[in-house]
Design an enzyme around this catalytic site. Structure first.
Site, mmCIF file in Angstrom:
data_model
loop_
_atom_site.group_PDB
_atom_site.id
_atom_site.type_symbol
_atom_site.label_atom_id
_atom_site.label_comp_id
_atom_site.label_asym_id
_atom_site.label_seq_id
_atom_site.Cartn_x
_atom_site.Cartn_y
_atom_site.Cartn_z
ATOM 1 N N CYS A 144 0.808 -1.222 0.000
ATOM 2 C CA CYS A 144 0.000 0.000 0.000
ATOM 3 C C CYS A 144 0.841 1.271 0.000
ATOM 4 C CB CYS A 144 -0.930 0.002 1.204
ATOM 5 S SG CYS A 144 -1.888 -1.525 1.361
ATOM 6 N N HIS A 279 -3.617 6.652 2.196
ATOM 7 C CA HIS A 279 -3.991 5.344 1.665
ATOM 8 C C HIS A 279 -5.419 5.026 2.096
ATOM 9 C CE1 HIS A 279 -4.396 1.146 0.984
ATOM 10 N NE2 HIS A 279 -4.150 0.797 2.229
ATOM 11 N N ASN A 310 -10.330 -0.801 -0.922
ATOM 12 C CA ASN A 310 -8.901 -0.730 -0.643
ATOM 13 C C ASN A 310 -8.163 -1.364 -1.813
ATOM 14 O OD1 ASN A 310 -6.257 -1.242 0.174
ATOM 15 N ND2 ASN A 310 -6.809 -1.677 2.288
#
Length: 354
Positions: A144, A279, A310
Site C-alpha cells: 500500500c 492510503h 482498498n
C-alpha cells in the site's frame, strides 16, 4: 646437545602494487533542480460490486461492512483487465494530462504485489505498450506504500538527471488474492490502477519523503502461505490475510506522526494544505488519523474508499485523480499523501497537485 634453531616460515612472495589505469574523474549527470507531478490518470474496472453481493458468500451484512470500513461498493477486475491492461489505461491518462510524448519517458516504475508473474516484471511490457519502448522499467513491492515509494524514486531520478520524465503506476488486482469467506479482508480489497507522470519543474513540486519500515511486524498483513509451502504441501492458491485491529492501531497512532514529519520536512503547516490523501485502507482509519493531525475543516480529505475499496498501491493515485476530476481540489494546490501497509512499510510526502 646444541640448540636447534626454529625453522622460519618462508616469506610470502611480494605482490606488485597495482595502479589504476585511468586517473580522470567520472562524468556525472545533471538533472532538473525541481521535480513535480505533471499529470495523473486512473482506471477503475467495469464491474461494480456492492456489499449485498459480497454477503452472498461472506457471513456478514451491508450495515456491518459500512460501519466497519465505510465501503459501499468496490470495483472488481474481469476479463481484459489484467494488471498490465489496467496500468496501460491509467498511464495513458497521466501522459495526456502531462502533455508529453511517451518516447520522452526515461523510466517506468510499477508498484504492485499482484502481478501474475514472479518474473518478468510488469513494467517492461507496460513501457512497450505505451510507446516508451526503451525506457528503464521495473516493479517495486511495497504494498500500500508502493506508489509513494515510486514517487520518491522518480523524483530523485529527475533531479539526478537519470531520466527527464518518469511514469509511476500503482496497480493491484487484489481480488485474485482474496478469500471471499475471510471476514477480515473479503469486503475490503478491490482492484484498479492509478498513474502519475513526474518531470522537471521550475518550482518544487515534491517535498522530502519520510519513509521507513517495521519488519518485526511483517506478518500483520501477509500472503497466507509462501510459494514454497504451496508447492511442497499442496495448500492451494495463497490469499492475503490481515490482523485488522493491529493494523488499525499502527495506522492511527503510528502514521499521524509520520504525516506531521512530512509536513515539517516540506516547511509547511497543516493550514497550508488543500488536500489530505492517505492510503484508502478504511474510513475509520482515515477519520481517526485526521483527528490525530487536527486537520482543519477546509482541508479536503480523500474518502475514495467508499466507492473504490482498498486497492493497496493504487489507492493514493486513484483518490488523487478523483479529487482533480471532480473539481474538489484546486489545480496546483498542496496535498499531503501518505501510503502505509504490508511490510510494515510507509512513505509520506507533500506534493503540488498537477
Amino acid at each position: 646437545m646444541p640448540l636447534r634453531r626454529k625453522k622460519q616460515a618462508p616469506a610470502a612472495p611480494s605482490t606488485p602494487e597495482l595502479k589504476p589505469k585511468g586517473t580522470g574523474s567520472i562524468a556525472t549527470l545533471t538533472g532538473s533542480r525541481h521535480a513535480a507531478i505533471l499529470g495523473v490518470g486512473a482506471y477503475r474496472p467495469r464491474r461494480i460490486v456492492d456489499n449485498h453481493e459480497i454477503c452472498e458468500v461472506l457471513d456478514s451484512s451491508d450495515q456491518w461492512i459500512r460501519e466497519r470500513s465505510g465501503i459501499v461498493t468496490r470495483h472488481i477486475a474481469g476479463e481484459g483487465e489484467s494488471v498490465i491492461e489496467m496500468s496501460e489505461a491509467a498511464a495513458k491518462g497521466a501522459i495526456e494530462m502531462a502533455g508529453i510524448d511517451p518516447e520522452q519517458i526515461g523510466c517506468v516504475i510499477v508498484a504492485t504485489v499482484t502481478h501474475a508473474y514472479q518474473t518478468p516484471a510488469a513494467a517492461p511490457l507496460l513501457a512497450m505498450r505505451i510507446g516508451a519502448d526503451t525506457a528503464a522499467a521495473f516493479d517495486i513491492s511495497a504494498a500500500c506504500a508502493g506508489y509513494c515509494h515510486g514517487v520518491t524514486l522518480a523524483s530523485d531520478m529527475i533531479r539526478s538527471g537519470s531520466a527527464e520524465y518518469a511514469l509511476v503506476v500503482g496497480v493491484e488486482r487484489l481480488s485474485d488474492f482474496t478469500d471471499p469467506t475471510d471476514r477480515g479482508t473479503a469486503f475490503i480489497f478491490a482492484d484498479g490502477a492509478g498513474a502519475a507522470v513526474i518531470g522537471p519543474s521550475e518550482t518544487e513540486g515534491i517535498g522530502p519523503t519520510i519513509w521507513g519500515s517495521d519488519g518485526a511486524h511483517w506478518d500483520v498483513i501477509a500472503q497466507r502461505d509462501s510459494w514454497i509451502d504451496v508447492r511442497d504441501h499442496d495448500l492451494g492458491w495463497p490469499t492475503i490475510v490481515m490482523q485488522g485491529q493491529t493494523v488499525f492501531r499502527w495506522a492511527v497512532w503510528g502514521m499521524a506522526p509520520v504525516a506531521q514529519r512530512a509536513l515539517d520536512a516540506a516547511g509547511i503547516t497543516i493550514e497550508d494544505l488543500d488536500a489530505f490523501i492517505p492510503h484508502q485502507a478504511n474510513m475509520r482509519i482515515i477519520d481517526a488519523m485526521a483527528k490525530q493531525l487536527k486537520m482543519p475543516e477546509d482541508v479536503v480529505i480523500a474518502r475514495d474508499i467508499a466507492t473504490t475499496g482498498n486497492t493497496s498501491a493504487a489507492s493514493v493515485p486513484l483518490a488523487t485523480e478523483r479529487l482533480l476530476r471532480e473539481g474538489l481540489v484546486p489545480r496546483g494546490g498542496l496535498a499531503l499523501q501518505l501510503g502505509f501497509g504490508a511490510g510494515l512499510s510507509y512513505a509520506a510526502q507533500v506534493i503540488r497537485l498537477p
